[in-house]
Write an enzyme that holds these catalytic residues in place. Sequence first.
Site, mmCIF file in Angstrom:
data_model
loop_
_atom_site.group_PDB
_atom_site.id
_atom_site.type_symbol
_atom_site.label_atom_id
_atom_site.label_comp_id
_atom_site.label_asym_id
_atom_site.label_seq_id
_atom_site.Cartn_x
_atom_site.Cartn_y
_atom_site.Cartn_z
ATOM 1 N N SER A 296 4.439 -3.450 7.861
ATOM 2 C CA SER A 296 5.224 -4.649 7.545
ATOM 3 C C SER A 296 5.949 -4.445 6.227
ATOM 4 O O SER A 296 5.338 -4.102 5.214
ATOM 5 C CB SER A 296 4.327 -5.884 7.462
ATOM 6 O OG SER A 296 3.342 -5.740 6.460
ATOM 7 N N ASP B 113 -6.038 -4.645 10.961
ATOM 8 C CA ASP B 113 -7.048 -3.832 11.644
ATOM 9 C C ASP B 113 -6.692 -3.670 13.121
ATOM 10 O O ASP B 113 -6.805 -2.582 13.695
ATOM 11 C CB ASP B 113 -8.429 -4.477 11.514
ATOM 12 C CG ASP B 113 -8.802 -4.754 10.075
ATOM 13 O OD1 ASP B 113 -8.562 -3.881 9.226
ATOM 14 O OD2 ASP B 113 -9.331 -5.852 9.793
ATOM 15 N N GLU C 184 0.825 -1.210 0.000
ATOM 16 C CA GLU C 184 0.000 0.000 0.000
ATOM 17 C C GLU C 184 0.857 1.257 0.000
ATOM 18 O O GLU C 184 0.520 2.241 -0.679
ATOM 19 C CB GLU C 184 -0.932 -0.037 1.212
ATOM 20 C CG GLU C 184 -1.992 -1.126 1.100
ATOM 21 C CD GLU C 184 -2.571 -1.580 2.415
ATOM 22 O OE1 GLU C 184 -3.554 -2.344 2.399
ATOM 23 O OE2 GLU C 184 -2.032 -1.191 3.490
#
Length: 331
Positions: free
Chosen positions: A216, A256, A182
């Site tokens: 990560s 989350d 992302e």
Amino acid sequence: MPFHFRSFCGVLRQPLRNIHLRGFPASHIFRARISGMAPPILSLALPSETGRVLSIQSHTVQGYVGNKSSVFPLQLLGYDVDPINSGQVLNGKQLWELIEGLEENNLLYYTHLLTGYIGSVSFLNTVLEVVHKLRTVNPKLTYVCDPVMGDEGKLYVPPELVSVYREKVVPVASMLTPNQFEAEKLTASRIESESDGREACNILHAAGPSKVVITSINIDGNLLLIGSHLNEEGESPKQFKIRIPKIPAYFTGTGDLMTALLLGWSNKYPDDLDKAAELAVSSLQALLQRTLNDYKRAGHDPKSSSLEIRLIQSQDDIRNPQVNFTAERYN
């Protein structure tokens, strides 16, 4: 009578009538807030020292992802949390009607907004309107955004969401918690080294958020978290890494949960993102180890399928984590 969403919101702000939701009287679901009769909302009248969070995320009936993975840990850390469950339940128009219902009841004061998986451009654009609305009530609102788009080189949202996140969401976020894939999408760059990860944080700082945690990053087979905090404009950000052990299993809901823990601890340590990340990582790793051990005790091969995290059983690790993973500050 047929169920209309406007009526659904309306029960928040008018005397309850004979409104039914899938066979359940609305009076069984909502408490009427009739002028002169309703007690105060204590999370507003006597706010917690930590804060009041509006969490807009996905939801599942069984298991722990989205709000099911985020709300409980935040409550354990002392936050009042109002969840709005997105995904198949709401569209953008319905989300806005809920926000209007909160506004008409003077319930729109939040210290934090948390968002996770969002599956459509229209819903994400409505979230941007929510950010603006909440900041008209509380200009100091902290917006923590987990830009859930994909992982390991694959998108699992419509491609058009990437540009909306990059051009509209990142500039208004206070904290951003992307994974490696992302972060690459948001910065239009490759992350193949620690230096690349740090530069991605710098690019994101320049676009908006003062706190960035790439949760990560896989560098040559080693798993890292890289965090960056820009305290003052014009100064260099404080950057650090935390080495994360690889666990031979796949768990659902960990992203989350990690973002919720980062919100919870970074608010307690607003000028020490290193410490907040240490606490968040240590909580998560203890929970994952418990999950792994429990599946083994039940006779299940952890490598054979995705695993549901043992959230309820890990309350002590969330409230009072033992810090076993420490941050290493970059020079």
